[in-house]
Design a protein around this motif. Sequence first.
Motif, short mmCIF file in Angstrom:
data_model
loop_
_atom_site.label_atom_id
_atom_site.label_comp_id
_atom_site.label_asym_id
_atom_site.label_seq_id
_atom_site.Cartn_x
_atom_site.Cartn_y
_atom_site.Cartn_z
N UNK A 106 -9.88 5.70 -5.30
CA UNK A 106 -10.14 4.67 -6.30
C UNK A 106 -8.99 4.51 -7.29
N UNK A 107 -8.69 3.28 -7.64
CA UNK A 107 -7.58 3.03 -8.57
C UNK A 107 -7.92 3.43 -9.99
N UNK A 158 -12.85 11.10 -9.61
CA UNK A 158 -13.75 11.28 -10.74
C UNK A 158 -14.48 9.99 -11.08
N UNK A 159 -14.19 8.92 -10.36
CA UNK A 159 -14.89 7.65 -10.63
C UNK A 159 -16.39 7.78 -10.41
N UNK A 188 -15.02 -2.46 -10.10
CA UNK A 188 -13.70 -1.89 -9.85
C UNK A 188 -13.56 -1.50 -8.38
N UNK A 189 -14.60 -0.90 -7.82
CA UNK A 189 -14.57 -0.54 -6.40
C UNK A 189 -14.39 -1.79 -5.55
N UNK A 198 -2.69 7.26 1.23
CA UNK A 198 -4.04 6.89 0.84
C UNK A 198 -4.00 5.45 0.35
N UNK A 199 -5.10 4.93 -0.19
CA UNK A 199 -5.13 3.53 -0.58
C UNK A 199 -4.35 3.26 -1.87
N UNK A 200 -4.67 3.95 -2.95
CA UNK A 200 -4.08 3.65 -4.27
C UNK A 200 -3.41 4.89 -4.85
N UNK A 201 -2.30 4.67 -5.53
CA UNK A 201 -1.63 5.76 -6.23
C UNK A 201 -2.56 6.41 -7.25
#
Length: 418
Positions: free
Chosen positions: A13-14, A19-20, A28-29, A296-299
């Motif tokens: 998750x971005x 921890x989201x 956001x997701x 992975x998807x997001x930094x």
Amino acid sequence: MPPAVRFGVNYTPSEGWFHHWLDFDLDSVRADLDAIAALGLDHIRVFPLWPYFQPNRTLIRPRAVEQLVRLVDAAGERGLDVNVDGLQGHLSSFDFLPAWTRTWHRRNLFTDPRTVEGQADYLRALATALAGRSNFLGLTVGNEVNQFSAGPHPDPDRADTDAIDAWLERMLAACEQGAPGRMHLHAEYDATWYQDDMPFTPAQAARLGAVTAVHSWVFNGTAQRHGRSAVPTEHHAAYLIELSKAWAEDPHRPVWLQEVGAPAPLIPAAHAAAFAAATVTNALDCPDLWGITWWCSHDVSRSLADFPELEYGLGLFTNDRRPKDIARVLADAARAPRPAPDARTTALVVPADPARRSRCAPGGPVFDAFFALVADGARPTTVLDTRADDKDHLAARSITDVVTPDQVLPTPQGGPRS
């Protein structure tokens, strides 16, 4: 055309990293998933953090499970299938283990009956909650849980191979009970293939569960020894895929390249797209590949402290959801039609004895011989020494030539080995 190889990404998750789950924000997701879907990828792998979902052995939080289901539904709305990892476990250098397994309540993760029962209950609960979702692929038992069972972990939960066999079978059975018929599997980091004293073995990886999972990271000595664009570095993922086939009972067992990434500084950011393109191309030359799932998807946000430096820049997207060049590489690969690869007819002999598997590790003779063959233009696979003369086994895998490392590698003086 053959069935398409699946292309996906491990979802980080971005906002808030994993921890989201503590501050779950579906909007956001959804924005993250929109960016992933726009690349033309078809699946994600997601990571509920075990202590957040099961903070007590007999408490699996309904709200946390509901949030997971909502994430899976949001992915489905965007055409994304979802694999869910259960026991997190270990992620990006951090361990996430419930308090009921540590310190004053120290219990062995793999052998304590109450702990094993609690883990099975948890996996069954996740599977049951997701069983009715058509885009739910199945559960992975956990992320690289083998790192808890031996060194170099600073506080391992020791267990022998028989105990790990029983544990894996119990966990996979719990997944199947909760969601029958889905693609349930387990996944370990490469010590399973390379470390002599690791109780998680290649045979378990290649025979238990619906598919074999491999995680390819070239910071294991490969890139350090050979450099960012060398044959072993760009073919490491393909090597693990083909190495796994030596232990499989099914000659066409699918293999999932479940994690592969471009770790800086060994793979500099400016070279990440080229590394990804080479890695994907070489992996796609392996028969029976189920899919490639990039890490992975997001930094990771720089606002989060204490990660190893390489973890901050592994994403296909920046932390504010801007695609990088590496994202375009994956998008192009996902959209490109391709024929099925030809069978690999040359097999390199590897030791069946797990106490000798370090011969397959970077610097070992199997590793070096495999890449010497690749550099010479061959497309090798592997076969166990106990099966090297089994004509039926070789024929089932279309193997016509069998070679040993000694036949491939020169002596230090440059002559052939005896």
